[in-house]
Design a protein around this motif. Sequence first.
Motif, PDB file in Angstrom:
ATOM      1  N   LEU A   9     -10.005  25.914  27.174  1.00 11.66           N
ATOM      2  CA  LEU A   9     -10.154  26.693  28.410  1.00 11.66           C
ATOM      3  C   LEU A   9     -11.592  26.633  28.929  1.00 11.66           C
ATOM      4  O   LEU A   9     -11.822  26.502  30.124  1.00 11.66           O
ATOM      5  N   ARG A  10     -12.541  26.726  28.033  1.00  9.76           N
ATOM      6  CA  ARG A  10     -13.954  26.750  28.435  1.00  9.76           C
ATOM      7  C   ARG A  10     -14.480  25.378  28.847  1.00  9.76           C
ATOM      8  O   ARG A  10     -15.207  25.255  29.833  1.00  9.76           O
ATOM      9  N   GLU A  11     -14.089  24.344  28.098  1.00  8.70           N
ATOM     10  CA  GLU A  11     -14.676  23.018  28.302  1.00  8.70           C
ATOM     11  C   GLU A  11     -13.882  22.092  29.229  1.00  8.70           C
ATOM     12  O   GLU A  11     -14.447  21.181  29.814  1.00  8.70           O
ATOM     13  N   THR A  12     -12.578  22.300  29.335  1.00 12.91           N
ATOM     14  CA  THR A  12     -11.722  21.341  30.043  1.00 12.91           C
ATOM     15  C   THR A  12     -11.145  21.895  31.337  1.00 12.91           C
ATOM     16  O   THR A  12     -11.017  21.156  32.318  1.00 12.91           O
ATOM     17  N   GLY A  36      -9.331  15.962  28.490  1.00 12.21           N
ATOM     18  CA  GLY A  36     -10.715  16.365  28.663  1.00 12.21           C
ATOM     19  C   GLY A  36     -11.609  15.427  27.882  1.00 12.21           C
ATOM     20  O   GLY A  36     -11.129  14.489  27.244  1.00 12.21           O
ATOM     21  N   ASN A  37     -12.905  15.663  27.919  1.00  9.28           N
ATOM     22  CA  ASN A  37     -13.830  14.814  27.165  1.00  9.28           C
ATOM     23  C   ASN A  37     -13.616  14.955  25.665  1.00  9.28           C
ATOM     24  O   ASN A  37     -13.715  13.984  24.929  1.00  9.28           O
ATOM     25  N   VAL A  38     -13.347  16.162  25.197  1.00  7.48           N
ATOM     26  CA  VAL A  38     -13.093  16.406  23.776  1.00  7.48           C
ATOM     27  C   VAL A  38     -11.773  17.144  23.581  1.00  7.48           C
ATOM     28  O   VAL A  38     -10.976  16.784  22.726  1.00  7.48           O
ATOM     29  N   TYR A  39     -11.526  18.179  24.388  1.00  9.67           N
ATOM     30  CA  TYR A  39     -10.339  19.023  24.232  1.00  9.67           C
ATOM     31  C   TYR A  39      -9.340  18.727  25.340  1.00  9.67           C
ATOM     32  O   TYR A  39      -9.712  18.562  26.496  1.00  9.67           O
ATOM     33  N   GLY A  40      -8.079  18.680  24.984  1.00 15.50           N
ATOM     34  CA  GLY A  40      -7.031  18.434  25.962  1.00 15.50           C
ATOM     35  C   GLY A  40      -5.776  19.166  25.549  1.00 15.50           C
ATOM     36  O   GLY A  40      -5.726  19.824  24.506  1.00 15.50           O
ATOM     37  N   ALA A  41      -4.750  19.042  26.385  1.00 11.71           N
ATOM     38  CA  ALA A  41      -3.483  19.694  26.079  1.00 11.71           C
ATOM     39  C   ALA A  41      -2.329  18.873  26.627  1.00 11.71           C
ATOM     40  O   ALA A  41      -2.451  18.207  27.650  1.00 11.71           O
ATOM     41  N   ASP A  42      -1.229  18.940  25.906  1.00  8.57           N
ATOM     42  CA  ASP A  42       0.037  18.367  26.345  1.00  8.57           C
ATOM     43  C   ASP A  42       0.976  19.546  26.568  1.00  8.57           C
ATOM     44  O   ASP A  42       1.198  20.342  25.648  1.00  8.57           O
ATOM     45  N   LEU A  43       1.512  19.656  27.780  1.00 12.90           N
ATOM     46  CA  LEU A  43       2.405  20.757  28.119  1.00 12.90           C
ATOM     47  C   LEU A  43       3.837  20.246  28.141  1.00 12.90           C
ATOM     48  O   LEU A  43       4.131  19.243  28.798  1.00 12.90           O
ATOM     49  N   TYR A  44       4.709  20.934  27.406  1.00 11.30           N
ATOM     50  CA  TYR A  44       6.109  20.548  27.287  1.00 11.30           C
ATOM     51  C   TYR A  44       6.986  21.687  27.802  1.00 11.30           C
ATOM     52  O   TYR A  44       7.097  22.730  27.152  1.00 11.30           O
ATOM     53  N   ARG A  45       7.571  21.477  28.966  1.00 13.20           N
ATOM     54  CA  ARG A  45       8.382  22.530  29.575  1.00 13.20           C
ATOM     55  C   ARG A  45       9.615  22.877  28.727  1.00 13.20           C
ATOM     56  O   ARG A  45       9.898  24.043  28.478  1.00 13.20           O
TER      57      ARG A  45
END
Length: 79
Positions: A9-12, A36-45
């Motif tokens: 949340l803070r970095e991406t 993101g550069n380091v942190y990311g997320a995959d969202l699965y509905r």
Amino acid sequence: MTTTFDLFLRETVDARARARILAFARSEAGYLEVPGNVYGADLYREDQVAVVWDDLDPTREERVPWDEFMQRVLELPDP
């Protein structure tokens, strides 16, 4: 303790990433990657989950329930 989700949340999640997440939430799409550069997320509905990841430490993968993920994104201050 700071979680991978907190760091994501803070970095991406900038204004652009937030807009993509909110558009995904309103759509019928089943999957969204938020890199993101380091942190990311995959969202699965279908699974109602976000998998938040750390590129530098794969052991820090965190599964966040969809409702919690969206609530925290909505609580972010407007840029």
